[in-house]
Design a protein around this motif. Sequence first.
Motif, PDB file in Angstrom:
ATOM      1  N   GLN A  28       0.924  -1.256   0.093  1.00  0.00           N
ATOM      2  CA  GLN A  28      -0.123  -0.173   0.070  1.00  0.00           C
ATOM      3  C   GLN A  28       0.843   1.283  -0.003  1.00  0.00           C
ATOM      4  O   GLN A  28       0.587   2.264  -0.461  1.00  0.00           O
ATOM      5  CB  GLN A  28      -0.836   0.000   1.274  1.00  0.00           C
ATOM      6  N   HIS A  36      -1.372   5.498   3.192  1.00  0.00           N
ATOM      7  CA  HIS A  36      -2.422   4.231   2.978  1.00  0.00           C
ATOM      8  C   HIS A  36      -1.386   3.113   3.624  1.00  0.00           C
ATOM      9  O   HIS A  36      -1.787   2.152   4.161  1.00  0.00           O
ATOM     10  CB  HIS A  36      -2.757   4.004   1.533  1.00  0.00           C
ATOM     11  N   VAL A  40      -2.608   0.796   6.943  1.00  0.00           N
ATOM     12  CA  VAL A  40      -2.595  -0.658   7.295  1.00  0.00           C
ATOM     13  C   VAL A  40      -1.961  -1.043   8.561  1.00  0.00           C
ATOM     14  O   VAL A  40      -2.345  -1.733   9.465  1.00  0.00           O
ATOM     15  CB  VAL A  40      -1.583  -1.335   6.378  1.00  0.00           C
ATOM     16  N   LYS A 104      -8.198   6.645  -3.588  1.00  0.00           N
ATOM     17  CA  LYS A 104      -8.692   5.247  -2.461  1.00  0.00           C
ATOM     18  C   LYS A 104      -8.976   5.789  -1.054  1.00  0.00           C
ATOM     19  O   LYS A 104      -8.475   6.366  -0.572  1.00  0.00           O
ATOM     20  CB  LYS A 104      -7.543   4.274  -2.501  1.00  0.00           C
ATOM     21  N   THR A 109      -8.496   0.833   3.392  1.00  0.00           N
ATOM     22  CA  THR A 109      -7.053   0.376   3.740  1.00  0.00           C
ATOM     23  C   THR A 109      -6.917   0.163   5.149  1.00  0.00           C
ATOM     24  O   THR A 109      -6.415  -0.931   5.407  1.00  0.00           O
ATOM     25  CB  THR A 109      -6.086   1.574   3.484  1.00  0.00           C
ATOM     26  N   ASN A 112      -8.540  -3.399   5.631  1.00  0.00           N
ATOM     27  CA  ASN A 112      -7.683  -4.387   5.368  1.00  0.00           C
ATOM     28  C   ASN A 112      -6.451  -4.854   6.438  1.00  0.00           C
ATOM     29  O   ASN A 112      -6.304  -5.709   6.543  1.00  0.00           O
ATOM     30  CB  ASN A 112      -6.972  -4.081   3.855  1.00  0.00           C
TER      31      ASN A 112
END
Length: 211
Positions: A28, A36, A40, A104, A109, A112
């Motif tokens: 990412q 991003h 995560v 995005k 993210t 995720n």
Amino acid sequence: MEIYLKFILIGLAIAMPVGAITVEMTKQGLRNGFRHGWAVGLGGMTIDMSLILAMYFGFASLLSLPYIQIPLWLAGAGFLAYLGYDSIRNAELNITTTDDKIKKSFWRTYRNGLLVAISPGNLIFWISVFGVVLSDSYHSAGKLSFVIAALGVLCGILIHDLGLLTIVSVTRKMMSQKMIQLVSALAGVLLIGFSFYFLYKFILSLWQYFQ
């Protein structure tokens, strides 16, 4: 202060080995930038903090029960396989340069990161290795020592994540889109590899449970 510094080093040691979180964070960071990649990492740290609270209140032992662990192996395998496939399939798409505006969603993210971190490997590691260390700190020096130790570990993980993403951000500026695509596809292969390992652990755990 000695306890805090010691547990910062333990947190760094926990975060250093390359796992699914590190792979997803790097991917990412390269594709969509520092923010991003950091999302995560924040998702992973949210699970870490939740596990610390579970240990503090004595709930961590629930995660060691076979009928809790076994479905987690399968769920983890499925999600990592999906992430890996998506990474390979979209390797040539949605790569933002340093001058582009990133479209995005940050929260997607972050989600995720949460889902990758809710893996049996991560949970079992925390319970079996880190849980023992924290429990020892809790019983030998009390609740304050436990809190200091937990903050030290989180700080160590934070230092690792920021260091890794700083390196990724600098590297990203020097890489062509083709190189980023290649790394993204490679990250997808690694994530699928982790998913096969999780599937193997699911089958093994299921076999042992019914023996």
